[in-house]
Design an enzyme around this catalytic site. Sequence first.
Site, PDB file in Angstrom:
ATOM      1  N   ALA A  66       0.861  -1.171   0.000  1.00  0.00           N
ATOM      2  CA  ALA A  66       0.000   0.000   0.000  1.00  0.00           C
ATOM      3  C   ALA A  66       0.902   1.227   0.000  1.00  0.00           C
ATOM      4  CB  ALA A  66      -0.889  -0.016   1.230  1.00  0.00           C
ATOM      5  N   GLY A 110       0.627  -4.994   0.967  1.00  0.00           N
ATOM      6  CA  GLY A 110      -0.570  -5.058   0.125  1.00  0.00           C
ATOM      7  C   GLY A 110      -0.304  -5.753  -1.205  1.00  0.00           C
ATOM      8  N   GLU A 113      -0.648  -9.306  -0.471  1.00  0.00           N
ATOM      9  CA  GLU A 113      -2.069  -9.556  -0.198  1.00  0.00           C
ATOM     10  C   GLU A 113      -2.888  -9.557  -1.492  1.00  0.00           C
ATOM     11  OE1 GLU A 113      -1.898  -6.355   2.730  1.00  0.00           O
ATOM     12  OE2 GLU A 113      -2.829  -7.710   4.177  1.00  0.00           O
ATOM     13  N   GLU A 133       4.644  -5.046   7.232  1.00  0.00           N
ATOM     14  CA  GLU A 133       3.910  -3.960   7.899  1.00  0.00           C
ATOM     15  C   GLU A 133       4.371  -3.722   9.329  1.00  0.00           C
ATOM     16  OE1 GLU A 133       2.564  -6.314   6.015  1.00  0.00           O
ATOM     17  OE2 GLU A 133       0.981  -5.475   4.745  1.00  0.00           O
TER      18      GLU A 133
HETATM   19  N1  CAA Z   1       4.614   3.097  -0.777  1.00  0.00           N
HETATM   20  C1  CAA Z   1       5.021   4.243  -1.343  1.00  0.00           C
HETATM   21  N2  CAA Z   1       6.171   4.355  -2.033  1.00  0.00           N
HETATM   22  C2  CAA Z   1       6.947   3.270  -2.142  1.00  0.00           C
HETATM   23  C3  CAA Z   1       6.597   2.030  -1.569  1.00  0.00           C
HETATM   24  C4  CAA Z   1       5.358   1.974  -0.855  1.00  0.00           C
HETATM   25  N3  CAA Z   1       4.917   0.825  -0.295  1.00  0.00           N
HETATM   26  N4  CAA Z   1       7.567   1.128  -1.825  1.00  0.00           N
HETATM   27  C5  CAA Z   1       8.510   1.793  -2.537  1.00  0.00           C
HETATM   28  N5  CAA Z   1       8.139   3.075  -2.746  1.00  0.00           N
HETATM   29  C6  CAA Z   1       8.873   4.121  -3.461  1.00  0.00           C
HETATM   30  C7  CAA Z   1      10.071   4.601  -2.682  1.00  0.00           C
HETATM   31  O1  CAA Z   1       9.673   5.576  -1.729  1.00  0.00           O
HETATM   32  C8  CAA Z   1      10.942   5.174  -3.769  1.00  0.00           C
HETATM   33  O2  CAA Z   1      10.445   6.421  -4.138  1.00  0.00           O
HETATM   34  P1  CAA Z   1      11.497   7.655  -4.444  1.00  0.00           P
HETATM   35  O3  CAA Z   1      12.284   7.165  -5.635  1.00  0.00           O
HETATM   36  O4  CAA Z   1      10.585   8.795  -4.763  1.00  0.00           O
HETATM   37  O5  CAA Z   1      12.317   7.812  -3.232  1.00  0.00           O
HETATM   38  C9  CAA Z   1      10.676   4.226  -4.948  1.00  0.00           C
HETATM   39  O6  CAA Z   1       9.437   3.574  -4.653  1.00  0.00           O
HETATM   40  C10 CAA Z   1      11.749   3.161  -5.111  1.00  0.00           C
HETATM   41  O7  CAA Z   1      11.890   2.496  -3.848  1.00  0.00           O
HETATM   42  P2  CAA Z   1      13.302   2.305  -3.110  1.00  0.00           P
HETATM   43  O8  CAA Z   1      14.220   3.422  -3.448  1.00  0.00           O
HETATM   44  O9  CAA Z   1      13.026   2.044  -1.678  1.00  0.00           O
HETATM   45  O10 CAA Z   1      13.800   0.971  -3.852  1.00  0.00           O
HETATM   46  P3  CAA Z   1      14.775  -0.153  -3.271  1.00  0.00           P
HETATM   47  O11 CAA Z   1      15.082  -1.033  -4.429  1.00  0.00           O
HETATM   48  O12 CAA Z   1      15.898   0.467  -2.518  1.00  0.00           O
HETATM   49  O13 CAA Z   1      13.899  -0.968  -2.185  1.00  0.00           O
HETATM   50  C11 CAA Z   1      11.907  -2.096  -1.368  1.00  0.00           C
HETATM   51  C12 CAA Z   1      12.785  -1.713  -2.585  1.00  0.00           C
HETATM   52  C13 CAA Z   1      12.675  -3.083  -0.471  1.00  0.00           C
HETATM   53  C14 CAA Z   1      10.651  -2.766  -1.913  1.00  0.00           C
HETATM   54  C15 CAA Z   1      11.574  -0.829  -0.553  1.00  0.00           C
HETATM   55  O14 CAA Z   1      11.041   0.146  -1.454  1.00  0.00           O
HETATM   56  C16 CAA Z   1      10.533  -1.040   0.519  1.00  0.00           C
HETATM   57  O15 CAA Z   1      10.854  -1.579   1.582  1.00  0.00           O
HETATM   58  N6  CAA Z   1       9.270  -0.619   0.296  1.00  0.00           N
HETATM   59  C17 CAA Z   1       8.214  -0.638   1.277  1.00  0.00           C
HETATM   60  C18 CAA Z   1       7.660  -2.039   1.489  1.00  0.00           C
HETATM   61  C19 CAA Z   1       6.578  -2.042   2.559  1.00  0.00           C
HETATM   62  O16 CAA Z   1       6.807  -1.711   3.710  1.00  0.00           O
HETATM   63  N7  CAA Z   1       5.339  -2.431   2.175  1.00  0.00           N
HETATM   64  C20 CAA Z   1       4.212  -2.491   3.069  1.00  0.00           C
HETATM   65  C21 CAA Z   1       3.372  -1.255   2.921  1.00  0.00           C
HETATM   66  S1  CAA Z   1       2.070  -1.143   4.131  1.00  0.00           S
HETATM   67  C22 CAA Z   1       0.816  -2.070   3.533  1.00  0.00           C
HETATM   68  O17 CAA Z   1       0.905  -2.666   2.478  1.00  0.00           O
HETATM   69  C23 CAA Z   1      -0.452  -2.110   4.376  1.00  0.00           C
HETATM   70  C24 CAA Z   1      -1.451  -3.135   3.971  1.00  0.00           C
HETATM   71  O18 CAA Z   1      -1.446  -4.257   4.430  1.00  0.00           O
HETATM   72  C25 CAA Z   1      -2.528  -2.825   3.003  1.00  0.00           C
END
Ligand code: CAA
Length: 259
Positions: A66, A110, A113, A133
């Site tokens: 998400a 998400g 999911e 999460e």
């Molecule tokens: N939401 C918003 N933006 C996101 C994102 C997310 N879930 N995941 C990645 N992005 C964005 C980053 O902020 C980044 O944006 P900028 O270039 O503007 O800085 C871009 O995508 C590229 O990401 P990274 O630079 O972080 O890329 P990476 O290769 O270094 O890492 C990754 C990849 C390990 C997937 C890392 O992006 C990450 O950990 N993402 C978040 C994963 C996460 O926590 N997901 C759970 C979300 S909560 C949820 O989903 C609730 C639910 O149950 C519904």
Amino acid sequence: QTNETLILQEVEGRVAILTLNRPKALNALNDALMDELSAALAKFDGDDNIGAIIITGSEKAFAAGADIGAMASWSYMDVYKSEYITRNWDPIARVRKPIIAAVSGYALGGGCELAMMCDFIIAADSAKFGQPEIKLGIIPGAGGTQRLPRAVGKSKAMDMVLTGRMMNAEEAERSGLVSRVVPADQLLAQAKEAATVIASMSLPSVIMAKESVNRAWESSLREGVLFERRAFHSLFATEDQKEGMTAFVEKRSPEFKHR
Ligand code: CAA
């Protein structure tokens, strides 16, 4: 974001392919994207020319979850009143035609999911699944704590949900989360092949098969078997059952009417 196409739509034969398209955010699932996805799924579900649907992402990410940026400042009332998740995720579970998730790269939060809401997952060898999460001070909110244990068992689901660690494609296949792992460059071709096979079958039997397998998750064995028996019996009322069995007896390919 407003004028961007967040879901690319393609039709090949009787298969619809929906590609999540927010590359700069690794396909983070914001409301606009989920609205478009739900609308596209409903459209193809109601389209007589379509027999199966594929949801896929990019090579790097199916979806990284998400949208954290969008959620960061939300209050309890914001998420409760807007029915966050329920509103535009629940329609996915109502789609009657089969949906295959073709996952390459990250399927996190998400994203994992969403993949689990599909009927089965074909993974590229590069796929990484996780429910991270907990690292954000929340828990999965789109069914992760319910669908993951049903898919991989309690111990592994607890491990994933409590530590937030990722699972690679090999572990995901071994655990039963995905149905097959294929080389990354063959992912879409293999998903299309599976979808094409499904779309060539009789649609009433496909829908009843999907409904019946889903019952295995949602009811006792006794109720599930009863549901299956009723559906099985009802298929003898279809022309396609006559055609399918007659074609077998006559040693030819069936020509199903209801597809
Ligand atoms: N939401 C918003 N933006 C996101 C994102 C997310 N879930 N995941 C990645 N992005 C964005 C980053 O902020 C980044 O944006 P900028 O270039 O503007 O800085 C871009 O995508 C590229 O990401 P990274 O630079 O972080 O890329 P990476 O290769 O270094 O890492 C990754 C990849 C390990 C997937 C890392 O992006 C990450 O950990 N993402 C978040 C994963 C996460 O926590 N997901 C759970 C979300 S909560 C949820 O989903 C609730 C639910 O149950 C519904």
